[in-house]
Scaffold this active site. Structure first.
Site, PDB file in Angstrom:
ATOM      1  N   GLU A 164      40.430  21.328   7.434  1.00 32.16           N
ATOM      2  CA  GLU A 164      39.343  21.954   6.653  1.00 32.16           C
ATOM      3  C   GLU A 164      39.084  21.182   5.353  1.00 32.16           C
ATOM      4  OE1 GLU A 164      37.620  23.978   8.234  1.00 32.16           O
ATOM      5  OE2 GLU A 164      39.031  24.632   9.770  1.00 32.16           O
ATOM      6  N   GLU A 178      27.753  17.824  19.101  1.00 35.70           N
ATOM      7  CA  GLU A 178      26.527  18.031  19.868  1.00 35.70           C
ATOM      8  C   GLU A 178      26.369  19.512  20.245  1.00 35.70           C
ATOM      9  OE1 GLU A 178      28.846  15.816  20.665  1.00 35.70           O
ATOM     10  OE2 GLU A 178      27.897  13.835  20.645  1.00 35.70           O
ATOM     11  N   ASP A 230      48.501  21.582  16.163  1.00 35.38           N
ATOM     12  CA  ASP A 230      48.975  20.975  14.909  1.00 35.38           C
ATOM     13  C   ASP A 230      49.890  19.773  15.128  1.00 35.38           C
ATOM     14  OD1 ASP A 230      47.557  22.876  13.537  1.00 35.38           O
ATOM     15  OD2 ASP A 230      49.253  23.537  12.293  1.00 35.38           O
TER      16      ASP A 230
HETATM   17  N1  ARG Z   1      37.866  25.510  12.304  1.00 33.34           N
HETATM   18  C1  ARG Z   1      38.799  25.227  13.362  1.00 33.34           C
HETATM   19  C2  ARG Z   1      39.062  26.496  14.154  1.00 33.34           C
HETATM   20  O1  ARG Z   1      39.157  27.554  13.575  1.00 33.34           O
HETATM   21  C3  ARG Z   1      40.083  24.664  12.817  1.00 33.34           C
HETATM   22  C4  ARG Z   1      40.863  23.910  13.820  1.00 33.34           C
HETATM   23  C5  ARG Z   1      42.163  23.399  13.240  1.00 33.34           C
HETATM   24  N2  ARG Z   1      43.017  22.923  14.277  1.00 33.34           N
HETATM   25  C6  ARG Z   1      44.345  22.936  14.212  1.00 33.34           C
HETATM   26  N3  ARG Z   1      45.058  22.428  15.176  1.00 33.34           N
HETATM   27  N4  ARG Z   1      44.967  23.433  13.186  1.00 33.34           N
HETATM   28  O2  ARG Z   1      39.184  26.472  15.366  1.00 33.34           O
HETATM   29 ZN    ZN Z   2      36.359  21.766  11.808  1.00 28.31          ZN
HETATM   30 CA    CA Z   3      30.256  13.878  21.255  1.00 26.44          CA
END
Ligand code: ARG
Ligand code: ZN
Ligand code: CA
Length: 257
Positions: A164, A178, A230
């Site tokens: 983020e 997309e 993560d």
């Molecule tokens: N905005 C994304 C969601 O809420 C954040 C993804 C972060 N990914 C992670 N592996 N921490 O899905």
């Molecule tokens: Zn994002």
């Molecule tokens: Ca793409």
């Protein structure tokens, strides 16, 4: 740019159930992850396939909890607010007291991070540079913040905040975002050294994952700006560093001392 950019952080903990009132130690565990990931000192950077090891970047940014509040008084850099709101979403209600959240601190001097319960499986969201100061910053769910306490696998390595804050520093998703009816190879993340990639990757992909004629190496799914677990996201690229530096010399230049 020469020198490390220091970003003062305020963490606004907005809680309804007691367990959402996360500990100072959990907050510090998140700051520690950021200071590794944005300095390329995360030990799991060794997971980067050797074909891309020359692209990994030290963004030269360090984070610390604010020691002075907006009035110049000593602070822990943490605010704690009890709320009647049981779950928040992307509508920014967590960012103001009048809607059950907590007000932002001045966005030209602090990175505001709100930690609360987000609904619908949402891990976090960010505001890109150039938006209103009152809503500037990132929001992270309390089960995806830091590495201890209420953090739950597979999102317990602090990478939601890394991702983020990448957006907060003007980075786009690596697959190009997309729309569902568009050719999935048609858009770009505006970064030259990330391979064009069709869609987001999730979970724990196997290398190589090929799309958009990007063989033999395929998608750079181990980038912080993909959607993998993560433990799989471990790098920014030199090209992403160029975009972040442009942001720090442009719309976020108030953080350069
Ligand atoms: N905005 C994304 C969601 O809420 C954040 C993804 C972060 N990914 C992670 N592996 N921490 O899905
Ligand atoms: Zn994002
Ligand atoms: Ca793409």
């Amino acid at each position: 740019r020469t020198g490390i950019v220091q970003i003062p952080v305020v963490v606004h903990v907005v809680w309804n159930k007691e367990e959402e009132d996360i500990s100072d130690a959990q907050i510090q565990s998140q700051i520690d992850v950021l200071n590794k990931d944005f300095r390329k000192s995360n030990s799991d950077i060794s997971q980067v396939p050797s074909v891309w090891s020359n692209l990994t970047a030290d963004l030269g940014i360090e984070f610390s909890l604010a020691t002075k509040d907006p009035d110049g008084h000593p602070t822990s850099g943490i605010t704690r607010t009890q709320t009647s709101v049981t779950s928040f979403t992307v509508d920014d209600k967590v960012k103001s007291k009048s809607s059950g959240g907590e007000d932002a601190w001045p966005a030209d001097r602090y990175l505001n991070m709100w930690v609360c319960k987000l609904g619908g499986g949402l891990l976090g969201y960010a505001q890109f540079p150039g938006g209103p100061a009152e809503t500037d910053g990132v929001v992270i769910t309390y089960t995806g913040f830091g590495t201890t306490g209420t953090a739950r696998p597979p999102f317990n390595e602090g990478r939601t905040a890394t991702h983020e804050i990448g957006h907060w520093l003007d980075l786009y998703h690596i697959w190009g975002d997309e729309l569902s009816f568009e050719d999935p190879c048609s858009r770009s993340d505006q970064v030259d050294d990330t391979p064009n990639q069709a869609n987001e990757n999730i979970g724990v992909p196997a290398f190589p994952h090929i799309s958009c004629n990007n063989g033999p190496n395929g998608d750079m799914f181990m980038n912080y700006m993909d959607y993998v677990d993560d433990r799989c996201m471990v790098m920014f690229t030199q090209g992403q560093a160029v975009r972040v530096n442009a942001c720090l010399e442009g719309s976020r230049s108030s953080f350069l001392t």
